[in-house]
Scaffold this motif. Sequence first.
Motif, PDB file in Angstrom:
ATOM      1  N   PRO A 242     -21.931  25.733  13.759  1.00  0.00           N
ATOM      2  CA  PRO A 242     -21.775  26.966  12.975  1.00  0.00           C
ATOM      3  C   PRO A 242     -21.838  28.252  13.787  1.00  0.00           C
ATOM      4  CG  PRO A 242     -23.120  25.416  11.757  1.00  0.00           C
ATOM      5  CD  PRO A 242     -22.869  24.789  13.109  1.00  0.00           C
ATOM      6  N   VAL A 243     -22.675  28.314  14.827  1.00  0.00           N
ATOM      7  CA  VAL A 243     -22.738  29.535  15.628  1.00  0.00           C
ATOM      8  C   VAL A 243     -21.440  29.735  16.413  1.00  0.00           C
ATOM      9  CG1 VAL A 243     -23.852  30.600  17.628  1.00  0.00           C
ATOM     10  CG2 VAL A 243     -25.249  29.659  15.789  1.00  0.00           C
ATOM     11  N   VAL A 244     -20.943  28.672  17.027  1.00  0.00           N
ATOM     12  CA  VAL A 244     -19.694  28.765  17.780  1.00  0.00           C
ATOM     13  C   VAL A 244     -18.526  29.044  16.843  1.00  0.00           C
ATOM     14  CG1 VAL A 244     -18.126  27.546  19.338  1.00  0.00           C
ATOM     15  CG2 VAL A 244     -20.608  27.202  19.530  1.00  0.00           C
ATOM     16  N   SER A 245     -18.525  28.373  15.700  1.00  0.00           N
ATOM     17  CA  SER A 245     -17.477  28.597  14.704  1.00  0.00           C
ATOM     18  C   SER A 245     -17.503  30.041  14.209  1.00  0.00           C
ATOM     19  CB  SER A 245     -17.668  27.629  13.531  1.00  0.00           C
ATOM     20  OG  SER A 245     -16.736  27.883  12.494  1.00  0.00           O
ATOM     21  N   SER A 246     -18.683  30.574  13.977  1.00  0.00           N
ATOM     22  CA  SER A 246     -18.817  31.960  13.521  1.00  0.00           C
ATOM     23  C   SER A 246     -18.200  32.922  14.533  1.00  0.00           C
ATOM     24  CB  SER A 246     -20.299  32.294  13.308  1.00  0.00           C
ATOM     25  OG  SER A 246     -20.474  33.626  12.878  1.00  0.00           O
ATOM     26  N   ALA A 247     -18.476  32.705  15.818  1.00  0.00           N
ATOM     27  CA  ALA A 247     -17.952  33.587  16.859  1.00  0.00           C
ATOM     28  C   ALA A 247     -16.431  33.502  16.953  1.00  0.00           C
ATOM     29  CB  ALA A 247     -18.590  33.230  18.199  1.00  0.00           C
ATOM     30  N   LEU A 248     -15.885  32.291  16.891  1.00  0.00           N
ATOM     31  CA  LEU A 248     -14.442  32.122  17.064  1.00  0.00           C
ATOM     32  C   LEU A 248     -13.664  32.597  15.835  1.00  0.00           C
ATOM     33  CD1 LEU A 248     -14.436  28.662  18.853  1.00  0.00           C
ATOM     34  CD2 LEU A 248     -13.817  30.875  19.857  1.00  0.00           C
ATOM     35  N   TRP A 249     -14.187  32.340  14.641  1.00  0.00           N
ATOM     36  CA  TRP A 249     -13.499  32.814  13.445  1.00  0.00           C
ATOM     37  C   TRP A 249     -13.611  34.329  13.305  1.00  0.00           C
ATOM     38  CZ3 TRP A 249     -10.479  30.528   9.624  1.00  0.00           C
ATOM     39  CH2 TRP A 249     -10.217  29.173   9.814  1.00  0.00           C
TER      40      TRP A 249
ATOM     41  N   THR B  13     -15.888  38.998   7.767  1.00  0.00           N
ATOM     42  CA  THR B  13     -15.682  37.861   6.866  1.00  0.00           C
ATOM     43  C   THR B  13     -15.545  36.575   7.665  1.00  0.00           C
ATOM     44  OG1 THR B  13     -14.543  39.316   5.289  1.00  0.00           O
ATOM     45  CG2 THR B  13     -14.242  36.944   5.009  1.00  0.00           C
ATOM     46  N   GLY B  14     -14.802  36.637   8.768  1.00  0.00           N
ATOM     47  CA  GLY B  14     -14.649  35.462   9.612  1.00  0.00           C
ATOM     48  C   GLY B  14     -15.973  34.973  10.168  1.00  0.00           C
ATOM     49  N   ALA B  15     -16.865  35.914  10.526  1.00  0.00           N
ATOM     50  CA  ALA B  15     -18.190  35.527  11.033  1.00  0.00           C
ATOM     51  C   ALA B  15     -18.973  34.767   9.969  1.00  0.00           C
ATOM     52  CB  ALA B  15     -18.956  36.763  11.483  1.00  0.00           C
ATOM     53  N   LEU B  16     -18.879  35.214   8.720  1.00  0.00           N
ATOM     54  CA  LEU B  16     -19.610  34.551   7.629  1.00  0.00           C
ATOM     55  C   LEU B  16     -18.997  33.191   7.301  1.00  0.00           C
ATOM     56  CD1 LEU B  16     -20.136  37.610   5.229  1.00  0.00           C
ATOM     57  CD2 LEU B  16     -21.810  36.587   6.778  1.00  0.00           C
ATOM     58  N   LEU B  17     -17.690  33.137   7.157  1.00  0.00           N
ATOM     59  CA  LEU B  17     -17.037  31.867   6.826  1.00  0.00           C
ATOM     60  C   LEU B  17     -17.206  30.858   7.957  1.00  0.00           C
ATOM     61  CD1 LEU B  17     -13.744  33.246   5.238  1.00  0.00           C
ATOM     62  CD2 LEU B  17     -15.554  31.982   4.045  1.00  0.00           C
ATOM     63  N   GLY B  18     -17.049  31.322   9.195  1.00  0.00           N
ATOM     64  CA  GLY B  18     -17.198  30.418  10.325  1.00  0.00           C
ATOM     65  C   GLY B  18     -18.587  29.831  10.424  1.00  0.00           C
ATOM     66  N   ALA B  19     -19.593  30.571   9.974  1.00  0.00           N
ATOM     67  CA  ALA B  19     -20.977  30.112  10.067  1.00  0.00           C
ATOM     68  C   ALA B  19     -21.270  28.922   9.167  1.00  0.00           C
ATOM     69  CB  ALA B  19     -21.928  31.263   9.747  1.00  0.00           C
ATOM     70  N   THR B  20     -20.330  28.560   8.307  1.00  0.00           N
ATOM     71  CA  THR B  20     -20.509  27.336   7.517  1.00  0.00           C
ATOM     72  C   THR B  20     -20.159  26.105   8.344  1.00  0.00           C
ATOM     73  OG1 THR B  20     -18.245  27.435   6.617  1.00  0.00           O
ATOM     74  CG2 THR B  20     -19.978  28.571   5.375  1.00  0.00           C
ATOM     75  N   GLY B  21     -19.552  26.298   9.522  1.00  0.00           N
ATOM     76  CA  GLY B  21     -19.165  25.180  10.381  1.00  0.00           C
ATOM     77  C   GLY B  21     -17.775  24.709  10.051  1.00  0.00           C
ATOM     78  N   LEU B  22     -16.769  25.352  10.662  1.00  0.00           N
ATOM     79  CA  LEU B  22     -15.372  25.039  10.374  1.00  0.00           C
ATOM     80  C   LEU B  22     -14.689  24.411  11.576  1.00  0.00           C
ATOM     81  CD1 LEU B  22     -14.317  28.404   8.634  1.00  0.00           C
ATOM     82  CD2 LEU B  22     -15.079  26.284   7.521  1.00  0.00           C
ATOM     83  N   GLU B  23     -13.477  23.921  11.360  1.00  0.00           N
ATOM     84  CA  GLU B  23     -12.631  23.521  12.470  1.00  0.00           C
ATOM     85  C   GLU B  23     -12.247  24.770  13.254  1.00  0.00           C
ATOM     86  OE1 GLU B  23      -9.292  21.550  10.825  1.00  0.00           O
ATOM     87  OE2 GLU B  23     -10.450  19.916   9.917  1.00  0.00           O
ATOM     88  N   PRO B  24     -11.742  24.616  14.470  1.00  0.00           N
ATOM     89  CA  PRO B  24     -11.307  25.793  15.224  1.00  0.00           C
ATOM     90  C   PRO B  24     -10.247  26.578  14.462  1.00  0.00           C
ATOM     91  CG  PRO B  24     -11.453  23.891  16.670  1.00  0.00           C
ATOM     92  CD  PRO B  24     -11.637  23.379  15.268  1.00  0.00           C
ATOM     93  N   PRO B  25     -10.163  27.882  14.669  1.00  0.00           N
ATOM     94  CA  PRO B  25      -9.137  28.689  14.003  1.00  0.00           C
ATOM     95  C   PRO B  25      -7.740  28.138  14.275  1.00  0.00           C
ATOM     96  CG  PRO B  25     -10.711  30.093  15.148  1.00  0.00           C
ATOM     97  CD  PRO B  25     -11.017  28.687  15.561  1.00  0.00           C
ATOM     98  N   PRO B  26      -6.794  28.355  13.369  1.00  0.00           N
ATOM     99  CA  PRO B  26      -5.473  27.717  13.489  1.00  0.00           C
ATOM    100  C   PRO B  26      -4.522  28.400  14.460  1.00  0.00           C
ATOM    101  CG  PRO B  26      -5.575  29.045  11.506  1.00  0.00           C
ATOM    102  CD  PRO B  26      -6.955  29.069  12.093  1.00  0.00           C
ATOM    103  N   GLY B  27      -4.926  29.522  15.050  1.00  0.00           N
ATOM    104  CA  GLY B  27      -4.040  30.220  15.968  1.00  0.00           C
ATOM    105  C   GLY B  27      -4.734  30.618  17.249  1.00  0.00           C
ATOM    106  N   PRO B  28      -3.971  31.110  18.229  1.00  0.00           N
ATOM    107  CA  PRO B  28      -4.557  31.499  19.514  1.00  0.00           C
ATOM    108  C   PRO B  28      -5.609  32.593  19.368  1.00  0.00           C
ATOM    109  CG  PRO B  28      -2.150  31.437  19.629  1.00  0.00           C
ATOM    110  CD  PRO B  28      -2.505  31.315  18.190  1.00  0.00           C
ATOM    111  N   VAL B  29      -6.630  32.522  20.195  1.00  0.00           N
ATOM    112  CA  VAL B  29      -7.645  33.563  20.317  1.00  0.00           C
ATOM    113  C   VAL B  29      -7.769  33.872  21.805  1.00  0.00           C
ATOM    114  CG1 VAL B  29     -10.068  34.189  20.028  1.00  0.00           C
ATOM    115  CG2 VAL B  29      -8.916  32.842  18.260  1.00  0.00           C
ATOM    116  N   LEU B  30      -7.508  35.098  22.190  1.00  0.00           N
ATOM    117  CA  LEU B  30      -7.637  35.474  23.594  1.00  0.00           C
ATOM    118  C   LEU B  30      -9.075  35.260  24.052  1.00  0.00           C
ATOM    119  CD1 LEU B  30      -6.038  36.772  25.968  1.00  0.00           C
ATOM    120  CD2 LEU B  30      -6.927  38.984  25.191  1.00  0.00           C
ATOM    121  N   ASP B  31      -9.267  34.688  25.211  1.00  0.00           N
ATOM    122  CA  ASP B  31     -10.596  34.420  25.778  1.00  0.00           C
ATOM    123  C   ASP B  31     -11.404  33.442  24.916  1.00  0.00           C
ATOM    124  OD1 ASP B  31      -9.912  36.303  27.705  1.00  0.00           O
ATOM    125  OD2 ASP B  31     -10.929  37.937  26.673  1.00  0.00           O
TER     126      ASP B  31
END
Length: 551
Positions: A11-18, A337-355
């Motif tokens: 969830p922490v990693v997912s929160s950061a990436l989302w 919003t992405g930080a909150l939703l990602g904190a539930t523990g999601l799959e990686p985002p569906p598109g590129p994220v720089l860095d």
Amino acid sequence: MTGIPDDRLHPVVSSALWAAWGDALGFITELTTSLGEVSRRSGGAKIENTVQWSRRIGGRFGPMVDLPAGTYSDDTQLRLAVSRSIRANGRFDLEAFSKIELPVLLSYEMRAGKGTKAAANELMKRHVRWSGNFFDNDRARYIDAGGNGAAMRIQPHVWSARGYVPKHFLGGVASDAIVTHGHPRGVVGAVIHANALSSVLRHGQVPGPDVWEQVVEYAGAVPDVMSGYDVLRERWLPMWEKAAGRSWRDGVAEAIAEGKAMVAAAQQAAEQTGDAGSYRELLVGLGGKTRETMGSGMVAAVASLFAAWVFRDDPVGGLRVIVNHLGTDTDTIATMTGALLGATGLEPPPGPVLDYDYIAAEAKRMLSIGEGHEATNFPHPDPLKWKPPRTLADAVGTTNEGLFVAGLGPVVKANSEYQLDSNEASIYQWMTLAHGQTVLIKRRKEPSPLPAGALPVERPPRAASSDNGTRQAPLFDDRSSMDSDRPPRPPREGLEAALHRVVESDFDEHVIGEEMLRFAATSQMSFERASDFAVAVTTAYRSKTTRPSRR
């Protein structure tokens, strides 16, 4: 955390990436009201995913710059700066953040807000410290800065807190916010978002409308937390109250009342429809499309909480709704919003994220700190030797090893260059830094050698703690849990506590310098206290170095 499906991130990693993916999506439509402009930037009338796009920099006559798919704005840039400023022992290094990270950020920021930039510009001056940075000029006034530039960046304080419990992060969130934002609205908005994120991480789901009011009310603990620290109680609070003409406690109470009125409207919207249309209508009602209020920290905090609840079963679709609602603060609401939703523990985002890898690595470092595992420190320069760049173009210089960004480290890759004017002595250039971040940074065409004080100081990692950060009682289950988790007033930070931190750090020069500066700046008897501190440190150090070996 156990029980996470194999295809999901922690969830922490997912929160950061989302959060970064939402930011990158919303960056494309930020401050845009025209579908034609969206199409010119991205090639399509609607934003469905992160894509390569272009925008103009340096004003109306500046060059068009190509932005790689997943390029994020100042929201994620600031979040990474906060993360780097959290030490392996969990302490938020205010000096590193305010005097190193923020001034250097001005050279590579992507659309930072006027409050953040005004604060950072003042902090470039050697004599200005965060605790007395009450700027007041034609562009911005510190005590009026209530925008979302604080709320968008405070997630690392929660990610690195033991058990994600508020008493372990409220002090960091509040002190972080007031570095740039002096209006209670900006601070309370940051705390509301932090409380919401804490709830998601503790319970594994976005808090529902029945507890939104409690999420806001908990910000009432902020004045007590802040008054427990010398530097705030003796310096910052009196200066703020003199400038504002009212008490800080009253200002926070007014902001909380404003937040409660906003969540009442959000609760009503959730009861009626709770869909994409209700999000758009609520954001208009909160002032999210009004020029004067669209960037408010309170609006962003409540809108993102509502959006996370409404779109909890469709994170991708929800973030697309947010970023395509033109004329709103698309990147900030989407990143929160992405930080909150990602904190539930999601799959990686569906598109590129720089860095992507660097963002994930920083999130994992925050997680290690919170769980008491061994963690590294970012090697900021020695604050006693640090000198901010004289101009924005001077942040990039040279060393024997090549190009180097002051305070942040060596450049390992330099790509496209963009020139504002043929007569200009500076250019913008894409660079990748050794720690993994990519920046479009201003530099001189012929960079000068950097002084030694701008170079990193390696600090050893902290050894794993015997305290594994066992989670405490839930925060938002009911009113009694709120009362039991209310953070106690921190102890007065006097000579003994300062000396303890120095000894605990094994006489780290950075910690000694910070404590010396605090004593020098926060007491009516600053010379006496600073002198006493110096004597105490010298005595303790000599005792340590002359102690007979036990072997």
